[in-house]
Scaffold this active site. Structure first.
Site, short mmCIF file in Angstrom:
data_model
loop_
_atom_site.label_atom_id
_atom_site.label_comp_id
_atom_site.label_asym_id
_atom_site.label_seq_id
_atom_site.Cartn_x
_atom_site.Cartn_y
_atom_site.Cartn_z
CD GLU A 169 8.00 11.45 -1.10
OE1 GLU A 169 7.17 10.51 -1.22
OE2 GLU A 169 9.18 11.33 -1.44
CE LYS B 209 9.67 1.73 0.49
NZ LYS B 209 9.29 3.00 1.15
NE ARG C 58 8.15 1.18 -4.47
CZ ARG C 58 7.19 1.67 -3.68
NH1 ARG C 58 6.48 2.72 -4.06
NH2 ARG C 58 6.93 1.10 -2.52
C1 PXG Z 1 9.10 8.53 1.13
C2 PXG Z 1 7.88 7.72 0.86
N1 PXG Z 1 6.91 8.25 0.09
C3 PXG Z 1 5.75 7.56 -0.16
C4 PXG Z 1 5.55 6.30 0.36
C5 PXG Z 1 4.28 5.56 0.04
O1 PXG Z 1 4.59 4.61 -0.96
P1 PXG Z 1 3.75 3.26 -1.06
O2 PXG Z 1 2.30 3.67 -1.25
O3 PXG Z 1 4.33 2.51 -2.23
O4 PXG Z 1 3.94 2.55 0.26
C6 PXG Z 1 6.55 5.71 1.13
C7 PXG Z 1 6.38 4.32 1.63
N2 PXG Z 1 6.38 4.41 3.02
C8 PXG Z 1 6.18 3.38 3.84
C9 PXG Z 1 5.98 2.13 3.35
C10 PXG Z 1 5.78 1.12 4.27
C11 PXG Z 1 5.82 1.37 5.64
C12 PXG Z 1 6.02 2.65 6.06
C13 PXG Z 1 6.05 2.95 7.52
O5 PXG Z 1 5.93 4.14 7.85
O6 PXG Z 1 6.18 1.98 8.27
C14 PXG Z 1 6.20 3.67 5.20
C15 PXG Z 1 7.72 6.42 1.40
O7 PXG Z 1 8.70 5.89 2.20
#
Ligand code: PXG
Length: 286
Positions: free
Chosen positions: A178, A145, A46
């Site tokens: 989301e 991302k 990703r």
């Molecule tokens: C906008 C958004 N949507 C969904 C997710 C979940 O994606 P993953 O299942 O691949 O992690 C994210 C990811 N969000 C994320 C990832 C790692 C840490 C933190 C934190 O809040 O510290 C947040 C994100 O930033």
């Protein structure tokens, strides 16, 4: 940092780094459980997709980057870790033109994991929907991302002001996209629904893992758009993300979800995920 290991106190970037000046860069948030980096390939894939999409060159192969991530966890002697992997456009002068940056910056941080309080998982959380919409894909695709997290931070600010721990963004057509840092699932009559990524959301790795685990357990999982109404009348709602893992939602905009406690499917999948996350992964210490 760019291939050199620095102690936390000495890890600085230039004020001319375009990641700092313009948010020109991409990142990943990854976890290690019991000395194994979870879904490392998926996160690296990703990261490189996000970089390619903004024409950002990463000066390492995926294999070298994977090795550097494991090295960083090992040097910090961490078993359970939160890993932040950042690639920015690098140092340039004060114009925003990426051509001014000759070398991208690669930063890998491995730190202790800071989790939500256990109570959030036991009791579930209350969330709201907010006026701030998710970036439209033809402006800045939420699938990238990127370091541009102001859309997410504005939503987090609205959650803070409302005294809740998370908030949901709708997309420009009013469908649920989301949370500020997590994906959403609703459960209705034992069927799981999650917004398709074309709705304008990050293709979450936890989301994909939960979809697989749910299907393996025999649940039907549908990727289809839904509205706030569908959330309010759902039997269960839960959020997924690398930090949060699986967290039940028991109130949305003042509407109690189901019986007001994390539901059967939510608890089952949280448990399933927790076991799976501790079995899988790239070993750091072997
Ligand atoms: C906008 C958004 N949507 C969904 C997710 C979940 O994606 P993953 O299942 O691949 O992690 C994210 C990811 N969000 C994320 C990832 C790692 C840490 C933190 C934190 O809040 O510290 C947040 C994100 O930033």
């Amino acid at each position: 940092m760019n291939g050199e290991y620095k102690r936390k106190e000495e890890a600085f970037i230039s004020v001319f780094d375009h990641g700092f000046l313009y948010g020109d860069g991409v990142f990943e948030g990854i976890r290690a459980y019991d000395g194994k980096v979870f879904k490392l390939k998926e996160h690296i894939d990703r990261l490189y997709d996000s970089a390619k999409s903004i024409l950002l060159t990463i000066p390492y192969s995926k294999e070298e980057m994977s090795r550097l991530v494991c090295d960083t966890v090992r040097r910090n002697r961490l078993q359970d870790a939160y890993i932040r992997l950042v690639v920015s456009r690098g140092v340039g002068d004060l114009g925003l033109d990426p051509k001014k940056c000759s070398q991208s910056s690669v930063i890998i941080i491995a730190d202790q994991v800071r989790l939500f309080p256990n109570e959030f998982y036991e009791k579930g959380i209350s969330i709201i929907t907010v006026p701030t919409r998710r970036n439209i894909p033809d402006a800045l695709d939420p699938k990238i991302k990127s370091l541009n997290y102001l859309n997410n931070i504005l939503v987090k600010i609205e959650a803070n002001l409302a005294g809740v721990s998370e908030a949901l963004m709708l997309n420009s057509e009013g469908y649920v996209a989301e949370g500020s840092g997590d994906n959403i699932f609703i459960v209705k009559n034992n069927v799981l629904y999650t917004p398709p990524s074309y709705i304008g959301a990050l293709e979450g790795i936890t989301r994909a893992t939960i979809m697989d685990l749910a299907r393996q357990k025999g649940y039907e999982v549908k990727e289809q758009p839904f509205t706030r109404h569908d959330v309010y009348v759902a039997d269960e709602v839960f959020l997924t993300g690398t930090a949060a893992e699986v967290i039940g939602v028991v109130k949305v905009d003042g509407r109690t979800i189901g019986d007001g406690v994390p539901g059967k499917v939510t608890k089952e999948l949280k448990e399933e995920f927790a076991q799976y996350a501790r079995q899988e992964g790239v070993p750091v210490y072997e």
